[in-house]
Design a protein around this motif. Structure first.
Motif: not given
Length: 255
Positions: A14-27, A69-83
């Protein structure tokens, strides 16, 4: 038994985080959020509003967590999430288990719950798979091993231990119905077998490959084709699921 332990850990950041998503939507979204890292690889990012995550990736093919810094990366096909965690207010790993309907207490005192086709001991993580249609007899006479019994209908109503290595449902059905019925194709006995489920298979195999899945239900007579007829939750049916001589609206012979 040697049960599969479903009890696992969930990491909570928990904390101040930036979530970046690419794939079916980008935000790209930033806020003070809670990130859940589940044992199946799923990443969920929740903010203070509503129940819907602001970002997530369910059961990804890959997940990596780095530090400083702490970072989380997850990938599934062409979908990618980085926190990216800019400032962590909390970072902990907590135990988790399936949640289910309480069905009793294990001999070691652990609470038993029914969840996802099994009974799970929440303390030890022991998991006992349930046959389809099984009823856990909570509050009634337990097995000598201390676990609850279950009631299962497979041609007759059987009450056996929850732990199949203590009392075998297969053995009970086999004792009651092995060679009790005749193969309609060749006249040989039908044997009770385990082949990804309980089958009534021809004793002449491989010369005769006739086999029928033993359904949930109790034998209540004989179908016009000569095979047993089962009273099931949806009505009367023949052991042969393709037989159209016995239907829910017809009368069967026998008790």
């Amino acid at each position: 038994m040697s049960p599969t332990d479903p009890t696992s850990a969930v990491r909570v950041i928990a904390g101040d985080c930036t979530a970046e998503f690419e794939g079916t939507r980008s935000q790209v979204q930033r806020g003070r959020v809670v990130c859940l890292l589940k044992p199946d690889g799923t990443v969920l990012v929740h903010d203070a509003d509503g129940y819907q995550p602001v970002a997530w990736l369910t059961r990804p093919e890959e997940r990596h967590v780095t530090n400083d810094p702490v970072a989380i990366e997850a990938r599934d096909g062409d979908q990618f999430l980085r926190v990216t965690v800019h400032e962590a207010a909390a970072d902990a790993t907590v135990p988790a288990s399936p949640a289910g309907v309480p069905v009793g207490t294990a001999p070691d005192g652990g609470p038993l719950v029914r969840a996802r086709g099994a009974v799970v001991n929440l303390d030890s993580g022991a998991r006992y798979g349930l046959p389809s249609g099984a009823t856990v007899l909570d509050g009634e006479e337990a097995c000598d091993c201390g676990l609850p019994r279950i009631r299962v209908e497979r041609g007759a109503a059987f009450e056996v231990c929850l732990d199949r290595t203590c009392e075998s449902l297969d053995d009970a059905v086999r004792a009651a119905f092995d060679r009790a019925w005749t193969c309609p194709e060749c006249g040989s006995d039908l044997r009770i077998l385990r082949r990804s489920g309980l089958l009534a298979g021809c004793d002449a195999y491989p010369d005769c490959e006739t086999a029928f899945v033993v359904p949930d239900g109790v034998v209540r007579g004989t179908c016009d084709c000569g095979l047993p007829a089962f009273r099931t939750a949806s009505g009367v049916r023949c052991l042969d699921a393709t037989c159209d001589r016995t239907t829910a609206g017809e009368t069967i012979t026998g008790p």
